[in-house]
Design an enzyme around this catalytic site. Structure first.
Site, PDB file in Angstrom:
ATOM      1  N   GLU A 135       0.890  -1.153   0.000  1.00 22.12           N
ATOM      2  CA  GLU A 135       0.000   0.000   0.000  1.00 22.12           C
ATOM      3  C   GLU A 135       0.933   1.209   0.000  1.00 22.12           C
ATOM      4  O   GLU A 135       1.755   1.350   0.903  1.00 22.12           O
ATOM      5  CB  GLU A 135      -0.843  -0.059   1.271  1.00 22.12           C
ATOM      6  CG  GLU A 135      -2.064   0.796   1.263  1.00 22.12           C
ATOM      7  CD  GLU A 135      -3.099   0.406   0.229  1.00 22.12           C
ATOM      8  OE1 GLU A 135      -3.947   1.253  -0.038  1.00 22.12           O
ATOM      9  OE2 GLU A 135      -3.064  -0.704  -0.339  1.00 22.12           O
ATOM     10  N   ASP A 170      -4.043  11.851   8.414  1.00 18.22           N
ATOM     11  CA  ASP A 170      -2.825  11.215   8.893  1.00 18.22           C
ATOM     12  C   ASP A 170      -2.330  11.820  10.190  1.00 18.22           C
ATOM     13  O   ASP A 170      -2.366  13.026  10.382  1.00 18.22           O
ATOM     14  CB  ASP A 170      -1.721  11.334   7.832  1.00 18.22           C
ATOM     15  CG  ASP A 170      -2.061  10.534   6.588  1.00 18.22           C
ATOM     16  OD1 ASP A 170      -2.665   9.462   6.752  1.00 18.22           O
ATOM     17  OD2 ASP A 170      -1.741  10.981   5.482  1.00 18.22           O
TER      18      ASP A 170
END
Length: 278
Positions: free
Chosen positions: A61, A72
């Site tokens: 990924e 994030d």
């Protein structure tokens, strides 16, 4: 453009299918690490990816560096900033992807990124480049399935699997849409919020997994907060097809970014330990 979208291009989801079938036959789950392309530099990024694959990663990924990653935590934000400081552009990312694909013809390669990067040169152009570089799937973190129609259309036109997030608080309607629209795998969030290495993946996911199975969703991979082998085993035991670990991998890069030998050794060790738990 129309001529392209009218052709049936074989779906890249087949690399995921092959990997999941192989793992099923072995009675194991998938371990999928996430890293940001170009972190801490494009050259070292390739060595990092080699190390992950050679030590047991079942798929990759990969992120494109972006300076404003909303979902994030600080660890992945650090990766973005390091990669950008090293001059990692989207063009450089596609070049890295083509090299990775040439080296590992059967490995499922997924992108996890933000809509701005896809919009930058036009949605269709982005998926065309991704297809050319050998990408299997694209997950756009800030586009929920309800708003994804133009992305799904471009993905399918270029034989790329659209991936969707099944959030822990999703209702049946959303899970049904995620199951119908997604291909390749389903990204199952173990909890809502930002990514991070510290929080335990403690949300009971069995209920969501049962629903996804009922809706015949692509195999679910559990992500968010996966930092220890015990969490990988627990995810698979609960019925997930495997686990994705991002912040924990990137934390190792952050810690050893100045020492390539230590960095690759630590990543190899982490990957072997996590894979052994599948």
């Amino acid at each position: 453009m129309n001529s392209i979208s009218n052709q049936t291009i074989p779906h890249q989801a087949s690399r995921y299918q092959a990997a999941f079938s192989r793992l099923k036959a072995e009675g194991r789950g998938a371990f999928v690490p996430f890293v940001t392309l170009g972190d801490p530099s494009p050259e070292l990024s390739l060595k990092i990816i080699d190390t992950l694959v050679q030590n047991g990663a079942d798929a990759l990924e990969l992120g494109f560096p972006f300076s404003d990653p909303l979902a994030d935590g600080p660890v992945i934000q650090g990766a973005n900033l390091r990669a950008l400081a090293a001059g990692t552009t989207p063009t450089a990312c596609f070049e890295l992807l083509a090299k990775i694909r040439a080296k590992y013809p059967e490995l499922p390669i997924g992108l996890l990124l933000y809509a701005n990067l896809v919009f930058a040169n036009g949605i269709d152009a982005f998926y065309a480049k991704a297809q050319q570089a050998g990408v299997d799937s694209v997950l756009i973190a800030d586009v929920p399935v309800e708003e994804a129609a133009p992305f799904i259309q471009a993905a399918k036109a270029h034989g790329i699997a659209p991936i969707f997030i099944a959030p822990p608080n999703a209702d049946s309607d959303t899970l049904a849409k995620v199951s119908q629209s997604g291909e390749g795998y389903t990204y199952l969030l173990s909890r809502a919020g930002v990514t991070g290495a510290d929080t335990k993946a403690g949300t009971p996911v069995e209920e969501i997994l049962a629903k996804l199975q009922e809706f015949n969703a692509p195999p679910p991979l559990l992500g968010f907060g996966i930092a220890e082998p015990a969490q990988v085993s627990a995810a698979i035991k609960a019925g997930a097809a495997g686990a994705i670990s991002g912040s924990a991998v990137v934390k190792i890069i952050e810690t050893h970014q100045q020492d390539e030998v230590k960095l690759l050794a630590a990543l190899g060790e982490f990957t072997r330990t996590m894979k052994a738990a599948t």
